[in-house]
Design an enzyme around this catalytic site. Structure first.
Site, PDB file in Angstrom:
ATOM      1  N   MET A  39       0.849  -1.193   0.000  1.00  0.00           N
ATOM      2  CA  MET A  39       0.000   0.000   0.000  1.00  0.00           C
ATOM      3  C   MET A  39       0.890   1.250   0.000  1.00  0.00           C
ATOM      4  SD  MET A  39      -3.445  -0.943   2.017  1.00  0.00           S
ATOM      5  CE  MET A  39      -2.888  -0.723   3.687  1.00  0.00           C
TER       6      MET A  39
ATOM      7  N   GLY B  68      11.272  -3.020   5.424  1.00  0.00           N
ATOM      8  CA  GLY B  68      10.542  -4.303   5.423  1.00  0.00           C
ATOM      9  C   GLY B  68      10.117  -4.658   3.998  1.00  0.00           C
ATOM     10  N   HIS B  69       9.555  -3.665   3.272  1.00  0.00           N
ATOM     11  CA  HIS B  69       9.197  -3.908   1.871  1.00  0.00           C
ATOM     12  C   HIS B  69      10.454  -4.169   1.049  1.00  0.00           C
ATOM     13  CE1 HIS B  69       5.701  -1.187   3.040  1.00  0.00           C
ATOM     14  NE2 HIS B  69       5.095  -2.269   2.608  1.00  0.00           N
TER      15      HIS B  69
ATOM     16  N   GLN C 213     -10.316  -2.657   2.345  1.00  0.00           N
ATOM     17  CA  GLN C 213      -9.843  -3.296   3.576  1.00  0.00           C
ATOM     18  C   GLN C 213      -9.836  -2.338   4.777  1.00  0.00           C
ATOM     19  OE1 GLN C 213      -5.929  -4.195   1.591  1.00  0.00           O
ATOM     20  NE2 GLN C 213      -5.103  -3.870   3.620  1.00  0.00           N
TER      21      GLN C 213
ATOM     22  N   GLY D   3       4.798 -10.366   3.794  1.00  0.00           N
ATOM     23  CA  GLY D   3       5.578 -10.289   5.033  1.00  0.00           C
ATOM     24  C   GLY D   3       4.979 -11.156   6.137  1.00  0.00           C
TER      25      GLY D   3
ATOM     26  N   LYS E 219       5.125 -10.438   9.176  1.00  0.00           N
ATOM     27  CA  LYS E 219       4.559  -9.589  10.241  1.00  0.00           C
ATOM     28  C   LYS E 219       3.028  -9.662  10.235  1.00  0.00           C
ATOM     29  CE  LYS E 219       4.068  -5.051  10.253  1.00  0.00           C
ATOM     30  NZ  LYS E 219       2.744  -4.683  10.812  1.00  0.00           N
ATOM     31  N   ASP E 220       2.465  -9.704   9.008  1.00  0.00           N
ATOM     32  CA  ASP E 220       1.007  -9.833   8.887  1.00  0.00           C
ATOM     33  C   ASP E 220       0.684 -11.324   8.791  1.00  0.00           C
ATOM     34  OD1 ASP E 220       0.196  -6.917   8.549  1.00  0.00           O
ATOM     35  OD2 ASP E 220       1.741  -7.134   7.038  1.00  0.00           O
TER      36      ASP E 220
ATOM     37  N   GLN F  38      -2.784 -12.406   7.586  1.00  0.00           N
ATOM     38  CA  GLN F  38      -2.936 -12.094   6.156  1.00  0.00           C
ATOM     39  C   GLN F  38      -2.193 -13.137   5.314  1.00  0.00           C
ATOM     40  OE1 GLN F  38      -2.694  -8.048   4.231  1.00  0.00           O
ATOM     41  NE2 GLN F  38      -0.586  -8.628   3.917  1.00  0.00           N
TER      42      GLN F  38
ATOM     43  N   SER G 162       6.725  -0.792   9.888  1.00  0.00           N
ATOM     44  CA  SER G 162       5.347  -0.711   9.418  1.00  0.00           C
ATOM     45  C   SER G 162       5.108   0.719   8.954  1.00  0.00           C
ATOM     46  CB  SER G 162       4.398  -1.029  10.589  1.00  0.00           C
ATOM     47  OG  SER G 162       3.104  -0.554  10.303  1.00  0.00           O
TER      48      SER G 162
HETATM   49  O1  PAF Z   1      -0.111  -5.817   3.584  1.00  0.00           O
HETATM   50  C1  PAF Z   1      -0.529  -4.881   2.856  1.00  0.00           C
HETATM   51  O2  PAF Z   1       0.131  -3.863   2.637  1.00  0.00           O
HETATM   52  C2  PAF Z   1      -1.911  -5.005   2.231  1.00  0.00           C
HETATM   53  O3  PAF Z   1      -2.796  -5.645   3.065  1.00  0.00           O
HETATM   54  C3  PAF Z   1      -1.878  -5.667   0.830  1.00  0.00           C
HETATM   55  C4  PAF Z   1      -1.403  -7.090   0.888  1.00  0.00           C
HETATM   56  C5  PAF Z   1      -0.989  -4.860  -0.111  1.00  0.00           C
HETATM   57  C6  PAF Z   1      -3.286  -5.673   0.225  1.00  0.00           C
HETATM   58  O4  PAF Z   1      -3.781  -4.380   0.081  1.00  0.00           O
END
Ligand code: PAF
Length: 280
Positions: free
Chosen positions: A30, A36-37, A61, A147, A149-150, A153, A185
Site C-alpha cells: 500500500m 521491510g518492503h 480493507q 511479510g 509480520k502480517d 494475512q 510498518s
Molecule cells: O499488507 C498490505 O500492505 C496489504 O494488506 C496488501 C497485501 C498490499 C493488500 O492491500
C-alpha cells in the site's frame, strides 16, 4: 523501471513477459515503502526474472472509522525506493479503475480470517483477499511475496491460493525490525517519539514469550498472561488481543509446540493500531 496505472497495460505486459518465459514475482504493497518492503523486493529479485511492486491503498480493507484517508501516500519517494531496489514495474492504479461504481464481487475466506484481526476489523480480510486476487489476475505472478509480520494475512492468502487453485507460489519474508526492535510498518509514521517508546513494549513482550517457551513453558494461558501483563504496563498501550495460534490454521492450540505456533498481538498505542508476532 516502468510505472503503469492502467489495468489493461499491466495485464498485457505481464502476459507478454510470461510468454517470453520470464518468471514474475509480485510484491503487493500500500506504499509508504520501508526496509521491510525492501527485503521483500530483495527476495522477489532473487527468485524471479521480473519484479512487479503494486502500490495501492485499498479502500475495501478499511472500516468506516479507520485510517484510509490519512494513510501515508508518498508516491514519488516510493518510486525512487523501487528504482534503487531494482524493481522492473510499479503498478499504481486508481481506485476507480479497480473498484468501478458497479463493483460487487468479493472474496471471503470463512475460517482463519474470523478470529484475531477479523474480530476487530470485520471486513478487513474480505478486502485483502479481494484485492490480492485482483492483483494476481492483473499481474499474473508466478510468485507472490508477503511479510510474516502480517501473519494472519499471510495464512489467508495461502489458503485462498490453495482453495481457489491459483497458479502461483506464496513466499513469506521475515519480519524486519528497526534497531530498537520495533517491527517496520507504514503506520509507525503515526507514532510520536514517546509513543514509539511505548510501542517498543510489543517486541519486548514477544521476546518474553519466546524466552518462556525456550525455558520449557508450554501452557498457552501462562504465556498469554505474561505478555498481556507486560504490554499493559504502559497506560498508552491498549491490548486488542494476545493469542497463541497455529501458523497455518490460526487456531489456538492446547499446548505450545515450538516452531509450529506463533504468539500474535494487536495493540492500540493511543490511536495507532499495531500488530506483531513471533515464532515460539
Ligand atoms: O499488507 C498490505 O500492505 C496489504 O494488506 C496488501 C497485501 C498490499 C493488500 O492491500
Amino acid at each position: 523501471m516502468q510505472t503503469i496505472g492502467s489495468i489493461h497495460e499491466m495485464q498485457s505486459s505481464a502476459i507478454a513477459m510470461r510468454s517470453s518465459g520470464h518468471l514474475i514475482a509480485l510484491v503487493p504493497t500500500m506504499g509508504c515503502l520501508h526496509e521491510g518492503h525492501g527485503k521483500l523486493i530483495d527476495i522477489a529479485r532473487e527468485k524471479a526474472d521480473k519484479v512487479i511492486v503494486s502500490i495501492f491503498v485499498n479502500p475495501a480493507q478499511f472500516g468506516p472509522n479507520e485510517d484510509f484517508e490519512k494513510y501515508p501516500r508518498v508516491l514519488s519517494d516510493d518510486l525512487e525506493f523501487c528504482r534503487e531496489r531494482g524493481v522492473d514495474f510499479v503498478f499504481n492504479p486508481k481506485v476507480e479503475a479497480l473498484y468501478p461504481e458497479d463493483f460487487s464481487t468479493f472474496v471471503e475466506e470463512e475460517k482463519l480470517s474470523a478470529g484475531l484481526c477479523g474480530i476487530s476489523r470485520p471486513n478487513y480480510f474480505r478486502g485483502v483477499a479481494t484485492i490480492c486476487l485482483k492483483l494476481f489476475n492483473i499481474t499474473r505472478p508466478d510468485i507472490g511475496i508477503f511479510g510474516q509480520k502480517d501473519a494472519q494475512q499471510l495464512a489467508l492468502i495461502r489458503k485462498m491460493v490453495n482453495d481457489l487453485n491459483l497458479p502461483l507460489e506464496i513466499i513469506a519474508g521475515p519480519t524486519h525490525r528497526d534497531s530498537d526492535g520495533l517491527a517496520t510498518s507504514s503506520r509507525n509514521h503515526y507514532l510520536s517519539d514517546s509513543q514509539r517508546e511505548d510501542a517498543l513494549r510489543i517486541s519486548r513482550a514477544l521476546e518474553t514469550a519466546r524466552e518462556l517457551v525456550t525455558a520449557g513453558v508450554r501452557q498457552v494461558d501462562r504465556v498469554i498472561a505474561e505478555v498481556t501483563h507486560e504490554l499493559s504496563q504502559s497506560r498508552r498501550v491498549r491490548v486488542i488481543y494476545v493469542q497463541v495460534v497455529d501458523r497455518d490454521s490460526m487456531e489456538s492450540p492446547r499446548e505450545i509446540i515450538p516452531g509450529r505456533h506463533l504468539l500474535t498481538v494487536a495493540v492500540w498505542v493511543e490511536d495507532t493500531r499495531l500488530i506483531d508476532n513471533i515464532e515460539l
